[in-house]
Design a protein around this motif. Sequence first.
Motif, PDB file in Angstrom:
ATOM      1  N   VAL A 229       0.848  -1.187   0.000  1.00 35.04           N
ATOM      2  CA  VAL A 229       0.000   0.000   0.000  1.00 35.04           C
ATOM      3  C   VAL A 229       0.890   1.246   0.000  1.00 35.04           C
ATOM      4  N   PRO A 230       0.329   2.405  -0.394  1.00 35.43           N
ATOM      5  CA  PRO A 230       1.108   3.647  -0.319  1.00 35.43           C
ATOM      6  C   PRO A 230       1.529   3.949   1.122  1.00 35.43           C
ATOM      7  N   GLN A 231       2.462   4.851   1.232  1.00 38.92           N
ATOM      8  CA  GLN A 231       3.106   5.110   2.518  1.00 38.92           C
ATOM      9  C   GLN A 231       2.123   5.504   3.610  1.00 38.92           C
ATOM     10  N   LEU A 232       1.225   6.455   3.327  1.00 39.34           N
ATOM     11  CA  LEU A 232       0.317   6.943   4.361  1.00 39.34           C
ATOM     12  C   LEU A 232      -0.689   5.890   4.808  1.00 39.34           C
ATOM     13  N   LEU A 233      -0.888   4.842   4.006  1.00 43.13           N
ATOM     14  CA  LEU A 233      -1.849   3.804   4.370  1.00 43.13           C
ATOM     15  C   LEU A 233      -1.209   2.643   5.129  1.00 43.13           C
ATOM     16  N   LYS A 234       0.098   2.626   5.231  1.00 40.63           N
ATOM     17  CA  LYS A 234       0.757   1.491   5.882  1.00 40.63           C
ATOM     18  C   LYS A 234       0.329   1.300   7.333  1.00 40.63           C
ATOM     19  N   PRO A 235       0.271   2.369   8.152  1.00 43.97           N
ATOM     20  CA  PRO A 235      -0.213   2.139   9.526  1.00 43.97           C
ATOM     21  C   PRO A 235      -1.651   1.638   9.569  1.00 43.97           C
ATOM     22  N   VAL A 236      -2.490   2.109   8.627  1.00 43.59           N
ATOM     23  CA  VAL A 236      -3.886   1.681   8.606  1.00 43.59           C
ATOM     24  C   VAL A 236      -3.984   0.184   8.327  1.00 43.59           C
ATOM     25  N   TYR A 237      -3.120  -0.312   7.459  1.00 40.60           N
ATOM     26  CA  TYR A 237      -3.136  -1.721   7.065  1.00 40.60           C
ATOM     27  C   TYR A 237      -2.195  -2.571   7.923  1.00 40.60           C
ATOM     28  N   ASN A 238      -1.860  -2.078   9.124  1.00 45.54           N
ATOM     29  CA  ASN A 238      -1.039  -2.855  10.046  1.00 45.54           C
ATOM     30  C   ASN A 238       0.326  -3.189   9.442  1.00 45.54           C
ATOM     31  N   PHE A 239       0.803  -2.327   8.539  1.00 48.73           N
ATOM     32  CA  PHE A 239       2.088  -2.479   7.856  1.00 48.73           C
ATOM     33  C   PHE A 239       2.158  -3.750   7.005  1.00 48.73           C
ATOM     34  N   PHE A 240       1.002  -4.201   6.547  1.00 47.72           N
ATOM     35  CA  PHE A 240       0.949  -5.265   5.565  1.00 47.72           C
ATOM     36  C   PHE A 240       0.357  -4.692   4.284  1.00 47.72           C
ATOM     37  N   GLY A 241      -0.155  -5.532   3.402  1.00 48.72           N
ATOM     38  CA  GLY A 241      -0.673  -5.063   2.132  1.00 48.72           C
ATOM     39  C   GLY A 241      -2.187  -5.211   2.047  1.00 48.72           C
ATOM     40  N   ILE A 242      -2.708  -4.912   0.855  1.00 48.21           N
ATOM     41  CA  ILE A 242      -4.135  -5.063   0.606  1.00 48.21           C
ATOM     42  C   ILE A 242      -4.418  -6.533   0.317  1.00 48.21           C
ATOM     43  N   ALA A 243      -5.353  -7.096   1.034  1.00 50.90           N
ATOM     44  CA  ALA A 243      -5.702  -8.503   0.823  1.00 50.90           C
ATOM     45  C   ALA A 243      -6.367  -8.686  -0.538  1.00 50.90           C
ATOM     46  N   GLN A 244      -5.963  -9.733  -1.245  1.00 54.99           N
ATOM     47  CA  GLN A 244      -6.602 -10.043  -2.520  1.00 54.99           C
ATOM     48  C   GLN A 244      -8.090 -10.310  -2.336  1.00 54.99           C
ATOM     49  N   ALA A 245      -8.453 -10.880  -1.191  1.00 59.38           N
ATOM     50  CA  ALA A 245      -9.870 -11.120  -0.902  1.00 59.38           C
ATOM     51  C   ALA A 245     -10.644  -9.812  -0.840  1.00 59.38           C
ATOM     52  N   GLN A 246     -10.031  -8.763  -0.304  1.00 55.55           N
ATOM     53  CA  GLN A 246     -10.700  -7.466  -0.238  1.00 55.55           C
ATOM     54  C   GLN A 246     -10.889  -6.882  -1.631  1.00 55.55           C
ATOM     55  N   LEU A 247      -9.900  -7.062  -2.517  1.00 53.28           N
ATOM     56  CA  LEU A 247     -10.025  -6.564  -3.884  1.00 53.28           C
ATOM     57  C   LEU A 247     -11.105  -7.317  -4.654  1.00 53.28           C
ATOM     58  N   LEU A 248     -11.275  -8.597  -4.356  1.00 50.28           N
ATOM     59  CA  LEU A 248     -12.248  -9.418  -5.076  1.00 50.28           C
ATOM     60  C   LEU A 248     -13.659  -9.266  -4.536  1.00 50.28           C
TER      61      LEU A 248
END
Length: 484
Positions: A229-248
């Motif tokens: 994820v972009p830099q400002l969203l990293k804390p929101v996403y617990n410093f992981f990425g966007i789940a493919q399940a969320q995109l689907l």
Amino acid sequence: MRKTLRNPSRKPLNIRVSEYDDMPVMEWRDKLKPAVTLGMPEEEAMLANDSACTYAWNLLSHSMELGQMPTTASFLGYPALQDISQNGLIRACIETVADDMTRDFGKIKSEEPDKAEIVTAMNNALEQFHVQDVLHEVAEKVGYFGGCLVYIDTGANDAELQTPLNMGEYSNELRNLKAFRLIDPINVYPGAYNSAEPLKPDFFKPDHWYVMGKRVHASRLIRFVANEVPQLLKPVYNFFGIAQAQLLWDYVIHFSECRVATANIAKKYSMTVFKTNMLATLMDGAGTDQIDKRMRLIAMYQDNNSITAIDKEAEDIVKIETPIGGLTDITKQGLEFLAALNRTPAVKLLGISPSGFNATGESDLRNYNDHISSQQEKVFGHGLKIIIDCIHVFLFGKTNDGLTFEWSELGEEDQAVMANTQKVKADTMAVLLDRSVISPEEARQAVASDPDSPLSFIDPAEVPEGEPLDMGDLDDADKAGEIY
């Protein structure tokens, strides 16, 4: 109206605030400031990149005035993602990719012949530590939750967990390597991280993690992520990425709605209309009881063997049917969008070839194999190197030198199927030539236009010249398709 604010550079900034927006500019600045970290005083964190908030507000207000503000999605949260993981389509998408990423596991190799014994020992150690199973579970967690951590278990106590893990030569701790354990992301949260100095290597990288409240140094945990994820969203996403399940999920919802709507239309596509004198019925003192009984009677005997009696002059019965042509295509298109977003061929994900897809799916499978190869390197590359380095120190007491991991070639079975398909095509072409159905020029044109043929490079117009093949004394039996 216009307001002038001060920024750290002491240059006045003119900001236009819409008349219909009640939120003051300072509240927007406060909302958009970088996150307050655990390892930095609050007043310093609030000043980090403070002037950028002003420009962000200008952009947001301009987009809202033009009516172009996008509807942004946010992190769903691990409880919601765990609920989503129970959906059948979501599981099919995630599990298909995870299985293919680890199904044909690779091996450690070396270009130096004298390291054959080391290579054998390392490959045996990969099986001993169940690395293939760990990576398969990693692929699942990354798909469902956006990322995960793998703990390098050396038997360290609580005090040692807070210190860096020595990955260098003759590491005593790695000589006691026990296992690689996957940590579900719902059980961890980041500790302090640098959010003010982008020039340093630890910028927006936690130096330690809390695993169910237990502090663990980041060097003891291997982070796996696919969709950063972009830099400002990293804390929101617990410093992981966007789940493919969320995109689907959005596409799964739309497909489910379409499927249910199609089923409802199929159930009531035909409607019976009973024409009668409704005014007289409604004005009757008995109310609608009499006509309700007649409707139930007609519905009860509404089959091919029924007979309905009505008044010849005052009543009539007609059928109104809703056209259902094209509903199947609309429903299939929802699945096509889902397969396209997951980068998985429909023939592999769903077992079908929807309209518009390649008839055989061979080209789609080649593209899919290329995608899986890139995902193996993207998701596993860095973490697998750390695992191999740890195992090398565990076995030999020194750091890895000259050993590389190579994934198995994907699609070897598909290539065998394609070779058999090409042989069938060649036999069919020989039959057509033998029966004089097509000419050699037409046969060359068919071969050249086949994208899966190894001879697709030939020029159909340049038919090679040569003496006809001497068949010898052959019987007169039909030998069409055979090669002499």
